[in-house]
Each structure stands twice: as structure tokens, then as C-alpha cells.
Design a protein around this motif. Structure first.
Motif, PDB file in Angstrom:
ATOM      1  N   ASN A  39      50.388  32.143  58.174  1.00 39.03           N
ATOM      2  CA  ASN A  39      51.835  32.582  57.633  1.00 39.03           C
ATOM      3  C   ASN A  39      53.061  32.827  58.425  1.00 39.03           C
ATOM      4  N   SER A  44      56.385  28.751  52.265  1.00 37.92           N
ATOM      5  CA  SER A  44      57.210  29.732  50.996  1.00 37.92           C
ATOM      6  C   SER A  44      58.358  29.842  50.985  1.00 37.92           C
ATOM      7  N   GLU A  84      53.067  31.895  43.912  1.00 40.43           N
ATOM      8  CA  GLU A  84      52.218  33.309  44.536  1.00 40.43           C
ATOM      9  C   GLU A  84      51.500  33.069  43.096  1.00 40.43           C
ATOM     10  N   ALA A  85      50.755  34.499  42.380  1.00 45.05           N
ATOM     11  CA  ALA A  85      50.144  34.750  41.671  1.00 45.05           C
ATOM     12  C   ALA A  85      50.690  34.106  40.361  1.00 45.05           C
ATOM     13  N   GLN A 138      45.048  31.312  37.087  1.00 45.23           N
ATOM     14  CA  GLN A 138      45.178  30.090  37.559  1.00 45.23           C
ATOM     15  C   GLN A 138      45.094  28.345  37.065  1.00 45.23           C
ATOM     16  N   ASP A 156      52.175  26.465  45.476  1.00 45.14           N
ATOM     17  CA  ASP A 156      52.227  27.569  46.499  1.00 45.14           C
ATOM     18  C   ASP A 156      51.036  28.341  46.702  1.00 45.14           C
ATOM     19  N   GLU A 157      49.740  28.145  47.464  1.00 42.68           N
ATOM     20  CA  GLU A 157      48.145  28.677  47.082  1.00 42.68           C
ATOM     21  C   GLU A 157      47.480  28.729  46.164  1.00 42.68           C
ATOM     22  N   THR A 159      44.720  27.929  44.837  1.00 44.81           N
ATOM     23  CA  THR A 159      43.559  28.313  44.842  1.00 44.81           C
ATOM     24  C   THR A 159      43.321  29.591  45.009  1.00 44.81           C
ATOM     25  N   ASN A 160      44.542  30.284  45.942  1.00 41.92           N
ATOM     26  CA  ASN A 160      44.009  31.809  46.101  1.00 41.92           C
ATOM     27  C   ASN A 160      43.546  32.687  45.322  1.00 41.92           C
ATOM     28  N   GLY A 161      41.951  33.313  46.381  1.00 44.08           N
ATOM     29  CA  GLY A 161      41.760  34.263  44.980  1.00 44.08           C
ATOM     30  C   GLY A 161      40.365  33.649  44.598  1.00 44.08           C
ATOM     31  N   SER A 189      48.976  25.568  51.236  1.00 47.30           N
ATOM     32  CA  SER A 189      47.606  26.219  51.530  1.00 47.30           C
ATOM     33  C   SER A 189      47.063  26.665  52.695  1.00 47.30           C
ATOM     34  N   HIS A 190      46.106  27.319  52.903  1.00 43.49           N
ATOM     35  CA  HIS A 190      45.557  27.950  54.282  1.00 43.49           C
ATOM     36  C   HIS A 190      44.152  27.551  53.658  1.00 43.49           C
TER      37      HIS A 190
END
Length: 254
Positions: A39, A44, A84-85, A138, A156-157, A159-161, A189-190
Motif C-alpha cells: 500500500n 495506483s 478502484e470500485a 465487479q 486496479d485490484e 478482485t477486491n472484496g 493486486s495484493h
């Protein structure tokens, strides 16, 4: 080597804070490039510069043969993005949400059908977006990015959540995209185990600096040379970040 995205000494400063520091990326056509970092590493911010959402302080970049800032609008026309979302009009259906973007982009009507089919949402196209599950939202965000089958995707991320089933779905979809229509994917991705399963090339960023860029096999060789564990991407990543952080602390004491 045919690069779709090339950055040259890309730098972004906010007053005394340097978010991205002299980063030169080389993202090859038709490949999936995993962009990794803790992070605040600058991932980003780098993606936002490529999308024209924030201007570089220094440096330059070329996307699909077009140069920023002279060809900014042409660059944006050739990129699909999920940053982001994803956001939607909750009281419109999935199809209606996509159709708004289709009209803005001046794409043919069948582009919506194509995008819905690519992400597996055709049977849910007439459901209100507010009634979509997180995984479906998503996928709808990815459908927006895929409208018109752009040659470049910046994710950017993505698959987040998501739950494990949703992560599996999105990973398989992203992995299939370059073969489906010869696109190039830049993904952050994290979830390093997921990146390991889908990426062809890896870029590792820490404190705004690029620590490594190359294929996964090159990263394993690089890790072994430095005495790091090379069994998994996560092990190599954490070892490199820890070593860089230690070096920074030692330099700061001098």
C-alpha cells in the motif's frame, strides 16, 4: 520487442512527497503484466497517470505508439479501465448501464451484447444493478472496461472484496482475454497467488521505485541469486520489499 506501454523516468511528486520515482516500465503487447507493491507504493498513481487522471511531474510515456500529452485523447480511446470500485446507476439494469457508456463512446449496439457475453452476465442483463452481488458488480465493471474490445486494459485490484468463487471467475476471465482478442493487460493486486497464476511479466514497486521488472522465471532467478526463497511469488515479493526497506533505513542513518 513490441511494447504497448512504455514509461520513461515517470515521476509524480506532491509537494515534498514523491509517490512515483523515476519509473521506466516496458509492457509487451498481448501479455498480462502484474504490477505489485505494498500500500502506498505508487501503483495506483502510476495507473492514474497512464489514464490521464493526474499529470506526471517529470518523465514521459507512450501507449500503443501514441505519446502523452500530445495524443491524450487518442490514448484514452484505446484503453479500458477498472480503477478502484466500479460505480453504476443503481436503478438501471446492467444492460442500461453499459448502454450509457456505449453511446458516450459512440460504439455500435452489439458492443453491449459482446461485453456482457465476455464477462458472463448475459442472463442477468435486465436485473437492476443494485440487486447484483459484489462479484456481479465487479464483472459489470469489467464489462464497462471491455466495451469495444480496447487493445489495452488497466485493472486496479479487480478482485477486491470478492469471495474465493468470485476471485476464481475473474482470474480465469482476465487470463483468457489476451488470447480472446489480442489485448494487453496491466493489473495490480495484493493477491499475489492470483497474479502468479495469470501474469506473464512482473513489475515490483516500493516507495515509488521500481525494484524489478521481468518474466516470472527471471524473478525466480533474481531471487535465488540473492538468497531469497523462490518457491512462491509472495515469498520473493516480501523478501525484496524487506531488503529494500532495510537498505532505505540504513541509508537514512548515514
Amino acid at each position: 520487442m513490441n511494447n504497448m506501454i512504455t514509461t520513461c523516468h515517470l515521476t509524480k511528486k506532491y509537494k515534498s512527497f514523491t509517490a512515483v520515482n523515476d519509473v521506466s516500465l516496458h509492457i509487451q503487447k498481448g501479455r498480462i503484466y502484474g504490477f505489485l507493491g505494498p500500500n502506498g507504493a505508487g501503483k495506483s498513481t502510476t495507473m492514474k497517470m497512464l489514464l490521464g487522471l493526474t499529470a506526471p511531474t517529470k518523465g514521459s510515456f507512450t501507449i500503443n505508439g501514441k505519446h502523452f500529452p500530445d495524443d491524450r485523447l487518442e490514448i484514452l480511446k484505446g484503453i479500458g479501465s477498472l480503477i478502484e470500485a466500479p460505480s453504476f446507476y443503481a436503478n438501471l439494469t446492467g444492460r442500461e448501464n453499459l448502454d450509457i457508456i456505449r453511446r458516450i463512446l459512440d460504439l455500435p449496439k452489439h458492443a453491449v451484447d459482446d461485453a456482457l457475453a465476455l464477462v458472463g452476465l448475459t442472463e442477468f442483463e435486465n436485473r437492476l444493478a443494485k440487486k447484483y452481488s459484489l462479484g456481479m458488480k465487479q464483472r459489470l465493471g469489467l464489462a464497462e472496461a471491455l466495451l469495444g474490445r480496447p487493445p489495452i486494459l488497466i485493472l486496479d485490484e479487480p478482485t477486491n472484496g470478492l469471495d474465493p468463487s468470485g476471485i476464481h471467475e475473474i482470474r480465469n476471465l482476465i487470463k483468457s482475454l489476451p488470447a480472446l482478442y489480442d489485448c494487453t493487460v496491466l493489473i495490480s493486486s495484493h493477491m499475489l497467488s492470483e497474479i502468479e497464476l495469470m501474469a506473464d511479466d512482473i513489475g515490483i514497486l516500493n516507495h515509488g521505485r521500481l525494484l524489478f521488472e521481468g518474466e516470472l522465471d527471471e524473478l525466480r532467478h533474481y531471487a535465488l541469486q540473492r538468497g531469497f526463497s523462490a518457491d512462491h511469488l509472495e515469498d520473493m515479493f516480501l523478501s525484496m520489499i524487506e531488503q529494500d526497506n532495510l537498505s532505505r533505513k540504513q541509508r537514512a542513518k548515514l
